[in-house]
Design a protein around this motif. Structure first.
Motif, PDB file in Angstrom:
ATOM      1  N   ARG A 100       0.819  -1.211   0.000  1.00  0.00           N
ATOM      2  CA  ARG A 100       0.000   0.000   0.000  1.00  0.00           C
ATOM      3  C   ARG A 100       0.855   1.264   0.000  1.00  0.00           C
ATOM      4  O   ARG A 100       0.417   2.311  -0.451  1.00  0.00           O
ATOM      5  CB  ARG A 100      -0.934  -0.003   1.213  1.00  0.00           C
ATOM      6  N   GLU A 163     -19.290  -4.308  -0.591  1.00  0.00           N
ATOM      7  CA  GLU A 163     -17.881  -3.945  -0.499  1.00  0.00           C
ATOM      8  C   GLU A 163     -17.312  -3.436  -1.817  1.00  0.00           C
ATOM      9  O   GLU A 163     -16.135  -3.082  -1.893  1.00  0.00           O
ATOM     10  CB  GLU A 163     -17.054  -5.138  -0.004  1.00  0.00           C
ATOM     11  N   ARG A 279     -13.495  -2.299  -2.704  1.00  0.00           N
ATOM     12  CA  ARG A 279     -13.082  -1.053  -2.045  1.00  0.00           C
ATOM     13  C   ARG A 279     -11.684  -1.182  -1.428  1.00  0.00           C
ATOM     14  O   ARG A 279     -10.849  -0.286  -1.552  1.00  0.00           O
ATOM     15  CB  ARG A 279     -14.097  -0.676  -0.969  1.00  0.00           C
ATOM     16  N   GLU A 280     -11.416  -2.312  -0.748  1.00  0.00           N
ATOM     17  CA  GLU A 280     -10.131  -2.487  -0.082  1.00  0.00           C
ATOM     18  C   GLU A 280      -9.001  -2.665  -1.096  1.00  0.00           C
ATOM     19  O   GLU A 280      -7.955  -2.036  -0.993  1.00  0.00           O
ATOM     20  CB  GLU A 280     -10.188  -3.701   0.868  1.00  0.00           C
ATOM     21  N   GLN A 283      -7.354   0.271  -2.910  1.00  0.00           N
ATOM     22  CA  GLN A 283      -6.372   1.127  -2.251  1.00  0.00           C
ATOM     23  C   GLN A 283      -4.941   0.712  -2.578  1.00  0.00           C
ATOM     24  O   GLN A 283      -4.007   1.476  -2.314  1.00  0.00           O
ATOM     25  CB  GLN A 283      -6.590   1.073  -0.732  1.00  0.00           C
TER      26      GLN A 283
END
Length: 329
Positions: A100, A163, A279-280, A283
């Protein structure tokens, strides 16, 4: 003699210590307490103690010493397989979280209808790799049940998962097309009712968002005798361009294949499409940069055939010139 309380087996339902499983996995893979200790950079007695503690917690014997080293029991083989899966999950979590804050790198899977994949995404890949050469793309035209969901999907329905993030990407305007060679031989239908007099070609996946199709067009899909049906958009374009018949296709095909002529029967359908991603995972730098690149690939400002308003192919060039003028103002 009674067994001391601290020596009694602990029920298997009790929470295990991941560190003990980590030690046992090394023993199971190395088949030696000494080699496991070297691998873990510790001592043989420590490994032996951890193994004994895990067996006590589970109330089962996992490993037996033999002349050839360590042999696993049936329970030991089961625990080893589960511990290996847990180790892979831990590694995956570590890699994903660490990524990330790093440069975009690694695999990104994209699911997209085959024609849009071939005509828009594939030709634009070099643009992405000039900026982010370490992003590896997995391009899919169909999602197999056995495969994990794609990181990014371009699809004709929004999404049902809480999600997911769904970004409206553009519109497809369907119209009737035929090759000039076909029209020279057979002419073209003046309206939808004359479709019965022609060789009709059909994409089996085009009936999406049925409420957006003209009523007569939707009804025709059910009663016409089609010469060819296919689930491949690029095959439909190639067949129509070679004079195979008349087909309903998105207006962008006029830009892709100059042999195609749009027939004067008006717009048949206006279909919306979305860019959808978890969504996760969105990132992650590699996924985030790929999403931004896909937005540019399908940007209606520079691709007038993806705008909500219907723009006929004869006006594509002027619309693109106007978009260029606005960009530099």
């Amino acid at each position: 003699m009674a067994i001391p309380e601290n020596k009694k087996p602990i029920a298997a339902s009790q929470q295990l210590d991941w560190a003990d499983l980590h030690f046992f996995l090394a023993v199971a893979e190395e088949r030696s307490l000494n080699k496991a200790a070297q691998r873990l950079q510790t001592t043989q007695p420590t490994v032996s103690k951890r193994l004994a503690e895990l067996e006590r917690r589970l109330g089962a014997t996992l490993a037996l010493r033999s002349n050839s080293g360590i042999e696993l029991t049936e329970e030991g083989r089961f625990v080893a397989s589960q511990a290996a899966a847990m180790a892979r999950s831990v590694q995956h979590i570590t890699q994903e979280v660490a990524m990330r804050d790093r440069e975009p790198a690694g695999e990104v899977s994209i699911s997209c209808p085959d024609a849009m994949l071939s005509y828009f995404i594939a030709p634009s890949v070099p643009q992405l790799h000039r900026v982010f050469p370490s992003i590896q793309l997995l391009l899919r035209s169909k999602q197999q049940e056995s495969e994990a969901p794609a990181d990014i999907a371009i699809q004709f329905h929004e999404t049902k998962r809480m999600e997911d993030v769904a970004i409206p990407l553009g519109w497809l305007h369907h119209a009737a097309f035929a090759a000039q060679t076909y029209l020279d031989l057979y002419g073209g239908p003046k309206d939808i009712g004359e479709a019965f007099q022609h060789r009709m070609l059909m994409h089996t996946g085009y009936i999406s968002q049925p409420e957006r199709w003209r009523p007569k067009q939707s009804a025709l899909q059910d009663i016409l005798d089609f010469s060819v049906r296919t689930d491949c958009g690029t095959a439909l374009v190639a067949l129509t361009a070679c004079g195979g018949g008349v087909a309903s296709m998105p207006t962008y095909v006029a830009r892709i294949e100059p042999r195609l002529v749009m027939l004067d029967v008006g717009e048949l359908a206006r279909i919306r499409f979305w860019l959808v991603f978890d969504r996760e995972r969105g990132q992650l730098p590699r996924v985030r940069e790929t999403i931004d690149w896909l937005k540019r690939v399908f940007d209606p400002a520079v691709n007038p055939w993806f705008r909500e308003e219907f723009i006929p192919p004869s006006e594509f060039d002027e619309a693109m010139r106007e978009a260029g003028r606005k960009k530099w103002r």
